[in-house]
Design a protein around this motif. Structure first.
Motif, PDB file in Angstrom:
ATOM      1  N   PRO A 106      -2.546   6.824  11.606  1.00 16.25           N
ATOM      2  CA  PRO A 106      -3.060   5.699  12.403  1.00 16.25           C
ATOM      3  C   PRO A 106      -2.802   5.860  13.905  1.00 16.25           C
ATOM      4  N   ILE A 115      -1.608  -0.728  12.785  1.00 13.41           N
ATOM      5  CA  ILE A 115      -1.715   0.038  14.042  1.00 13.41           C
ATOM      6  C   ILE A 115      -3.080  -0.191  14.688  1.00 13.41           C
ATOM      7  N   TRP A 116      -4.117  -0.370  13.899  1.00  6.04           N
ATOM      8  CA  TRP A 116      -5.435  -0.716  14.466  1.00  6.04           C
ATOM      9  C   TRP A 116      -5.313  -2.026  15.256  1.00  6.04           C
ATOM     10  N   MET A 157      -5.267   7.691  15.896  1.00  8.17           N
ATOM     11  CA  MET A 157      -6.532   7.000  16.160  1.00  8.17           C
ATOM     12  C   MET A 157      -6.683   6.644  17.649  1.00  8.17           C
ATOM     13  N   TRP A 190      -4.737  -5.894   4.118  1.00  6.98           N
ATOM     14  CA  TRP A 190      -6.023  -5.252   3.819  1.00  6.98           C
ATOM     15  C   TRP A 190      -5.928  -3.727   3.936  1.00  6.98           C
ATOM     16  N   LEU A 191      -5.405  -3.258   5.068  1.00  6.44           N
ATOM     17  CA  LEU A 191      -5.462  -1.819   5.353  1.00  6.44           C
ATOM     18  C   LEU A 191      -4.093  -1.179   5.597  1.00  6.44           C
ATOM     19  N   GLY A 192      -3.044  -1.826   5.201  1.00  4.54           N
ATOM     20  CA  GLY A 192      -1.713  -1.223   5.301  1.00  4.54           C
ATOM     21  C   GLY A 192      -1.330  -0.879   6.729  1.00  4.54           C
ATOM     22  N   MET A 193      -0.602   0.223   6.875  1.00  3.91           N
ATOM     23  CA  MET A 193      -0.118   0.626   8.203  1.00  3.91           C
ATOM     24  C   MET A 193      -1.280   0.943   9.142  1.00  3.91           C
ATOM     25  N   TRP A 194      -2.362   1.472   8.563  1.00  4.99           N
ATOM     26  CA  TRP A 194      -3.529   1.769   9.409  1.00  4.99           C
ATOM     27  C   TRP A 194      -4.048   0.478  10.045  1.00  4.99           C
ATOM     28  N   HIS A 225       0.795  -1.236   0.000  1.00  8.27           N
ATOM     29  CA  HIS A 225       0.000   0.000   0.000  1.00  8.27           C
ATOM     30  C   HIS A 225       0.828   1.287   0.000  1.00  8.27           C
TER      31      HIS A 225
END
Lengths: 500, 368
Positions: free
Chosen positions: B267, A437-438, B270, A430-434, A319
């Motif tokens: 991120p 970190i999630w 968040m 699926w969502l890369g670095m986000w 990504h």
């Protein structure tokens, strides 16, 4: 021993079960009648259950025992010989043992004989003499928590021996032990240890309550019992520290923690623990405090690296390739140009290969394990690159991950990090670095809500205990650690005044 | 999670946690848009001035926190819950939809905003289900997970990247056209701690004003620092045109092994938002329980789940129909600015006034 036996048999008529017997003692109003016949009936088809009768001076004494569970030498020296030569009026006083107990009913007799006791029937009296077989392996060096300097002994399967190793380190009467017998089939002895005057009574009450409520048929290891004591059964993080190091156990007790020793298991359970305890090694206190602190911080860094290196590779190459500096990007492009898979499948394949190799080398004999290491590390790694299955850079990341995973002293924690790593890998794809970190935030939320024996698992960070930071990520010199961990709320906080 | 443990308050929260809570509650969505609204260098004084004035409100909040005898009862309380639920939903809309929009714009234009809305709510629900005490404890994690990012801006605050000439004029020659909006937006940016007024049972009756002020001062410094960096790096004329300057600035930071740091900072940002959302979810659940007169029954995790489900439905509807253009975004921001500004100004005073009235009534009942 045979000579002694022949001599005894010559002096007194030692008889075998086939000859015999009817030395029956009826215990009124205590459940089933306690007789030798009843015992024999219950132990029917148990080939090593023995009955022996001794006749001397018009006295008849009957012994019942399970031969494989008792110490035969002790039977002859501590029981047979004194019974025949000792006080005639008080048979139980004649026996040379501190483990003599009256037996009230049949169930107790069965229980005692299965614990390695000899049931002695005299006229009007029944008592049990505990002489369990001390069959055990010698004290060896810990294989799971090896250190270069410091004590080398480790626990074995023998509960009494383990207790000795701990009591030698804490020779004070304040070291208390409560015995439990758990498992309707396994009848496993469990010793709960704590330090009176240090351990928080509320904590102790919780531990005792939880241990008393354990209800299951068989326990063959301390971890089986731990599964019934933990607060959160679905968590990937261990809520008990498993250790076979008596010095670590003694240190935990001295801090105000509670320890469970389980018969036939060389691993003790320690609770409450925190997430940060999993990264501590007894060797931290052997090293200079600066070096010890550095090594400990390195373990945290390694743990994080194990979890995020491969997911970061997937996130960046899938990504966020524009986050990679140009020179590095050229290298990566060149390395990945021939690979027909997406970074996710590439990383998943290599990580699973690494895990298979690691599990294989753990289960194999030492010499074969080394061969497997060479085959896996060099042959498969090199072959994977040449076959265009994985890129060179990923191989470096995977190798780093593999080595870093060995830095964490607690193997159970290391295995937990693998699962997190795989979940992060999916999120990264699926969502890369986000997504990565999630996932980490989710893990942090989980850790904040986690408890070990009802105490916060993420202490001293959340909730914050400032004083405990002296021995968490870094460790200060030992003379400066004057207090026990505050999150344990010990009765006596100071380590320097001898108030116990 | 057993029932009835969501609002347990067996042990008071440690004093320093309140400072961290105040700080992370203040650093919400407005941090992202504030530099673009303020624009001019003399607005630095506005941040400091409004920060000073709002510290008086922190004093009042400190007094509210010392009250923990559960005096709020009766029909009036239920009436109050109606606007409270509206305000909570408005705040949640801006935080969740606003942040999801930022992620969509900066990181994943190809992935729908609704996916981020749902994922953020899932994380917030997971935190909220552990109960209020755990949510409050999480503030330390939220702080540590996000505060490090401010250090990165240090790369842009020094010459040659920074042009200090952009700092002039520090004294305005005339009242700016958007002066009121700037004042209001700074005031709203300091809002958030008013949500603490009902957390008296978790304070243990301690005097916490100094801790609240410590957190507030840190927020003032953070806002000033970020506005300063935005200003000296981008300059007023360009700053006006940049959306979310706090994140856009990071595109200019280059490390030897990593570029485009917004990929990590967005991120990381968040974490405090999840803290705020989970707190709002618990408040929403609590407010609904009061409104439906069920606050004497144990608080169920199932109930919290149902509330979260309803909130998710509401936010997805907002995303689908009510927040689709930049004009919509501006409208929501304006609405938030007025409503949040008003609640920050009035909620502590109203709370204390209501408490004083109740106390007087109880005293009269005793003597009469």
């Amino acid at each position: 021993m045979n000579l002694l036996r022949k001599w005894l048999a010559g002096l007194f008529s030692l008889s075998t079960p086939e000859d015999e017997p009817s030395n029956e003692v009826h215990q009124p109003d205590r459940g089933s009648a306690l007789t030798v016949k009843q015992l024999q009936k219950r132990f029917k088809d148990v080939h090593d259950a023995r009955v022996q009768q001794l006749h001397h001076d018009s006295r008849t004494v009957t012994l019942f025992y399970v031969r494989s569970l008792i110490d035969v030498e002790k039977l002859q020296v501590d029981i047979l010989f004194p019974l025949l030569y000792g006080q005639k009026d008080h048979t139980d006083h004649a026996v040379v043992s501190d483990q003599v107990q009256p037996v009230p009913d049949l169930e107790q007799a069965i229980h005692q004989s299965l614990q390695g006791a000899v049931i002695v029937f005299t006229e009007g009296n029944v008592f049990a003499v505990k002489i369990p077989s001390t069959l055990s392996r010698p004290i060896e060096t810990s294989e799971q928590e090896q250190i270069l300097y410091g004590p080398k002994d480790s626990l074995s399967e023998q509960l009494e021996q383990n207790l000795t190793l701990i009591r030698r380190r804490l020779p004070v009467p304040e070291l208390k032990s409560c015995m439990f017998n758990l498992g309707t089939l396994s009848k496993t002895d469990v010793a709960l240890l704590y330090m009176e005057g240090i351990t928080n009574p509320e904590l102790l009450r919780t531990a005792l309550e939880k241990t008393s409520n354990v209800d299951y048929d068989a326990f063959f290891d301390s971890s089986h019992i731990g599964a019934f004591l933990e607060d959160h059964e679905n968590s990937v993080f261990p809520q008990f520290q498993h250790t076979d190091r008596p010095d670590a156990i003694a240190a935990a007790l001295a801090s105000g923690k509670i320890v469970w020793l389980v018969a036939n298991s060389p691993f003790a359970l320690i609770a409450p623990i925190t997430f940060f305890d999993m990264f501590q090694s007894p060797e931290d206190y052997v090293q200079r405090w600066t070096v010890g602190s550095f090594l400990r911080s390195l373990r945290f860094f390694a743990f994080l690296a194990v979890m995020i290196l491969a997911p970061m590779y997937v996130a960046l190459t899938t990504h966020h390739y524009y986050s990679i500096p140009l020179q590095l990007l050229y290298l990566l492009m060149e390395s990945r140009s021939e690979i027909p898979f997406t970074p996710f499948w590439e990383a998943t394949f290599m990580l699973l290969t690494l895990e298979i190799l690691k599990e294989g080398s753990l289960r194999m004999p030492t010499k074969s394990g080394q061969t497997l290491g060479i085959v896996g590390g060099i042959v498969i790694g090199q072959a994977a690159v040449e076959a265009n299955i994985a890129s060179n850079i990923l191989i470096v990341f995977i190798a780093l991950t593999g080595v870093a995973s060995f830095l964490v002293p607690n193997y159970i924690m290391t295995t937990s990090s693998k699962l997190i790593q795989l979940l992060l890998l999916i999120l990264a794809a699926w969502l890369g670095m986000w997504g990565v970190i999630w996932g980490l935030v989710f893990a942090l939320i989980h850790l904040t809500g986690l408890t070990s024996l009802k105490q916060p698992y993420f202490a001293p960070l959340s909730p914050m205990f400032w004083r405990d930071w002296k021995d968490t990520v870094i460790r200060v010199p030992l003379p400066k650690m004057k207090h026990r961990p505050a999150y344990l709320n010990p009765v006596t906080s100071s380590r320097t005044k001898r108030k116990i | 999670m057993s029932t009835g443990t969501l609002f347990n308050h067996e042990q008071p929260l440690q004093p320093w946690f309140w400072a961290v809570l105040v700080n992370r509650l203040q650093i919400g969505y407005f941090l992202l848009i504030l530099p673009k609204i303020l624009v001019y260098p003399y607005m630095l004084w506005v941040i400091l001035m409004v920060g000073l004035v709002s510290s008086l409100n922190l004093h009042l909040i400190g007094k509210c926190l010392a009250i923990h005898d559960g005096f709020m009862k009766g029909v009036w309380l239920r009436v109050w819950m109606v606007p409270a639920i509206g305000i909570l939903l408005l705040k949640m809309t801006l935080i969740v939809r606003g942040y999801a929009g930022v992620v969509h714009q900066f990181l994943f234009p190809s992935i729908g905003i609704s996916a981020f809305i749902v994922l953020m709510l899932v994380a917030a629900l997971y935190l909220a289900k552990h109960g209020m005490t755990t949510v409050l404890h999480f503030c330390v994690i939220a702080f540590l997970a996000s505060v490090w990012a401010t250090i990165l801006y240090g790369f842009l605050a020094m010459p040659p990247e920074a042009h200090y000439s952009y700092l002039y004029p520090l004294i305005p020659f005339q009242w700016p056209s958007n002066g009121f909006e700037s004042l209001l937006s700074v005031w709203s940016a300091f809002a958030g701690p008013e949500y603490l007024i009902v957390l008296g049972p978790w304070s243990g009756g301690k005097r916490l004003t100094k801790y609240l002020l410590a957190g507030h001062v840190f927020s003032i410094l953070e806002y000033t620092y970020l506005f300063f960096v935005s200003l000296v790096f981008l300059g007023s004329p360009y700053l006006k045109t940049v959306e979310f300057p706090v994140f856009n600035l990071l595109r200019y930071v280059q490390l030897p092994f990593f570029e485009r740091l917004e990929m990590i900072v967005i991120p990381a940002y968040m974490t405090p938002l999840i803290l705020i959302i989970s707190l709002l979810l618990l408040y929403l659940y609590g407010a609904l329980r009061i409104l439906l007169n069920r606050n004497r029954k144990p608080a169920h995790t199932r109930g919290l789940f149902m509330v979260s489900l309803a909130v998710a439905g509401y936010l997805l509807m907002v995303d689908r129909w009510l927040w689709t253009t930049e004009i919509h975004r501006r409208m929501w921001e304006q609405a938030q600015m007025y409503v949040v500004g008003a609640t920050f100004a009035l909620a502590p005073a109203l709370f204390l006034g209501y408490y004083a009235m109740q106390s007087r009534r109880r005293r009269n009942e005793k003597t009469g």
